[in-house]
Design an enzyme around this catalytic site. Structure first.
Site, mmCIF file in Angstrom:
data_model
loop_
_atom_site.group_PDB
_atom_site.id
_atom_site.type_symbol
_atom_site.label_atom_id
_atom_site.label_comp_id
_atom_site.label_asym_id
_atom_site.label_seq_id
_atom_site.Cartn_x
_atom_site.Cartn_y
_atom_site.Cartn_z
ATOM 1 N N LYS A 122 60.298 72.783 67.836
ATOM 2 C CA LYS A 122 61.639 72.176 67.815
ATOM 3 C C LYS A 122 61.634 70.965 66.883
ATOM 4 C CE LYS A 122 64.771 70.524 71.534
ATOM 5 N NZ LYS A 122 64.863 70.286 72.996
ATOM 6 N N SER B 72 68.941 72.548 74.978
ATOM 7 C CA SER B 72 69.034 72.184 73.591
ATOM 8 C C SER B 72 68.002 72.892 72.688
ATOM 9 C CB SER B 72 68.839 70.673 73.449
ATOM 10 O OG SER B 72 67.542 70.299 73.904
ATOM 11 N N SER C 59 66.343 72.035 79.035
ATOM 12 C CA SER C 59 66.395 72.535 77.651
ATOM 13 C C SER C 59 65.306 73.514 77.234
ATOM 14 C CB SER C 59 66.389 71.367 76.676
ATOM 15 O OG SER C 59 67.677 70.857 76.589
HETATM 16 N N1 GLN Z 1 71.753 70.029 78.782
HETATM 17 C C1 GLN Z 1 71.176 68.815 79.223
HETATM 18 C C2 GLN Z 1 71.768 67.648 78.467
HETATM 19 O O1 GLN Z 1 72.635 67.875 77.697
HETATM 20 C C3 GLN Z 1 69.683 68.860 79.093
HETATM 21 C C4 GLN Z 1 69.203 68.635 77.721
HETATM 22 C C5 GLN Z 1 67.701 68.646 77.631
HETATM 23 O O2 GLN Z 1 66.993 69.089 78.528
HETATM 24 N N2 GLN Z 1 67.218 68.091 76.541
HETATM 25 O O3 GLN Z 1 71.412 66.542 78.639
#
Ligand code: GLN
Length: 487
Positions: free
Chosen positions: A77, A152, A176
């Protein structure tokens, strides 16, 4: 061959049926063929990939024993700092930023002989559940390219699901790794907080962030976590005396005899997709047939988890992101009038809307007068959520839930509705607040879209997760299905 597991590719490399350079070429060709549509990768350097593969082949030729990930292609990532190539967290504000060192886990992968294939798309600063807030445009789900891959770490998920790479790394602050793994039909593991060093991983919410693997089967996740985990003196939150695990050995379990699996009533609720619910319930019946005992449990503070997370994570983010001021990193506005103008315009021009929303929410929650009402209260809720799990684990060995209340939704469907987007994290967030390990694995399809089942274990018991998930995997074929358009 492109859809092979790391384990299979490793065997073929060890038997000299293929070389690291063959594999690198194979996946680079697939990236060239499919990335324009999927937008899973935001950076690829073909020459650099081939050079790493050659170095790995040379190492193999010169040594009796190959390293644990010798010659295996792994994508990461865009949140991981890498000295080679750009690191931008898919934000305009990091345009031009050159990471001065590799993240600890990147060093570990390199030392293990992996070939790093490139940087994958993500929500800007990992804030999102759909990979639509990326400065490089949205990523698409290989199972239906009009749909989101989750987020994400959506680029990593799409890349593995379409076999543009056999495995990838993601990070998980509120789901994520697990949610995109679920929505793309993969295995995704979020280890216990503190298991893996966060050094060199661009911080979103430091008390929640944790890196982990996204792979096509359980054993591959174990292989990568074995390499990534362990104490790092460069990260004060990486735990020094964490219980060690036989990562690969944990995957050899083939039944669930005597395993007590908790089924929390708060994770099977009104409002979730009825077919997703039925799919998970079926999977649990199958676990019962494999010898497990399903125990109804309650995690009573679950309903406050999303609210607590969306105070704590933005609060930490507002502090972490204050460093992007136009002075030291990346984007700087043209012709600032004075220092204030430099700060304000650089941040205004560099951050996207979701990131700004989080910074504003977090700054508000931490401001004097509101700190007790929001931040402290959210921390109290966090303690209650942790206690819920501790109490549950007195009765059961593991907890099983859906990973996401829905399957992959259409691109754009929730992009303008942040609250609905936040609610899609409802089943993953409590795990981060409690610092626990959890794994999502494929357990069926609804209308041709993958469904993921989430396993949650007590802290440091990733072996228990891997054992149960391996037992389930060996009794099913969901992980062997691949999106037709990319075969
Ligand atoms: N969807 C969650 C957020 O928007 C988790 C994101 C993540 O785990 N980086 O914060």
């Amino acid at each position: 061959m492109p859809f092979s597991s790391l384990e299979t590719l490793k065997q073929r490399l060890d038997q000299r049926e293929v070389s690291a350079q063959d594999l690198a070429k194979l996946y680079l060709d697939r990236i060239d063929a499919h990335n324009t549509l999927l937008n899973a990768f935001v950076h690829i350097d073909h020459d650099h990939v081939m050079a790493q593969a050659k170095a790995s082949d040379d190492y193999r030729a010169a040594h009796d024993t190959p390293r644990p990930l010798e010659g295996l292609p792994i994508a990461v990532k865009d949140i991981f700092c890498t000295q080679d190539g750009p690191t931008r967290c898919c934000s305009k504000i990091l345009e031009g930023f050159d990471a001065p060192y590799d993240a600890h886990v990147i060093t570990r992968l390199k030392e293990a002989g992996a070939v790093l294939v490139g940087k994958t798309n993500m929500d800007e600063f990992a804030m999102g559940s759909s990979t639509e807030t990326s400065a490089f445009g949205p990523c698409r789900n290989p199972w239906d390219t009009d749909r989101i891959p989750g987020g994400s770490s959506g680029g990593s998920a799409a890349a593995v699901a379409a076999a543009l790479t056999p495995a990838a790394l993601g990070t998980d602050t509120g789901g994520s790794i697990r949610q995109p793994a679920a929505l793309c039909g993969l295995t995704g593991l979020k280890p216990t907080y503190g298991r893996i060093s966060r050094r060199g991983i661009i911080a979103f919410a430091s008390s929640l962030d944790q890196a982990g693997p996204m792979t096509s089967c359980v054993k591959d996740s174990a292989m990568l976590t074995a390499v990534m985990s362990g104490h790092d003196a460069g990260d004060s939150t990486s735990v020094m005396d964490a219980p060690t695990i036989d990562w690969l050995g944990a995957c050899d379990q083939r039944d669930m005899k005597g395993l007590r699996i908790g089924k929390p009533k708060e994770y099977f609720i009104e409002g979730m997709d009825a077919d997703v619910r039925a799919t998970i319930e079926n999977a649990l019946k199958q676990c019962e047939a494999l010898g497990a005992e399903i125990v109804d449990i309650s995690l009573p503070h679950t309903e406050s988890a999303v609210a607590a997370y969306y105070v704590i994570a933005p609060s930490e983010a507002s502090a972490n992101l204050s460093r992007y001021d136009g002075v030291r990193f990346g984007q700087r506005c043209d012709n600032p009038e004075d220092l204030n103008d430099l700060y304000m315009r650089s941040r205004d021009e560099g951050f996207g809307n979701e990131v700004k929303r989080r910074i504003l929410t977090g700054t508000f929650a931490l401001s004097s007068g509101y700190y007790d009402a929001y931040y402290i209260k959210a921390q109290r809720v966090r303690t209650l959520i942790r206690q819920d799990f501790l109490e549950a684990f007195e009765k059961v060995d593991l907890i099983a839930t859906p990973t996401s209340p829905i399957t992959a939704f259409a691109l754009g469907e929730k992009a303008d509705d942040p609250l609905t987007m936040y609610l899609s994290d409802i089943f993953t967030i409590a795990v981060n607040l409690a610092g626990l390990p959890a794994l999502s694995q494929p357990c069926g399809f609804v209308n041709g879209l993958p469904v993921g089942m989430q396993w949650i274990a007590p802290a440091w018991q990733e072996d228990c997760l891997l054992g149960a998930a391996s037992a389930y995997e060996s009794a099913t074929t969901w992980h062997q299905q691949h999106p037709e358009a990319f075969q």
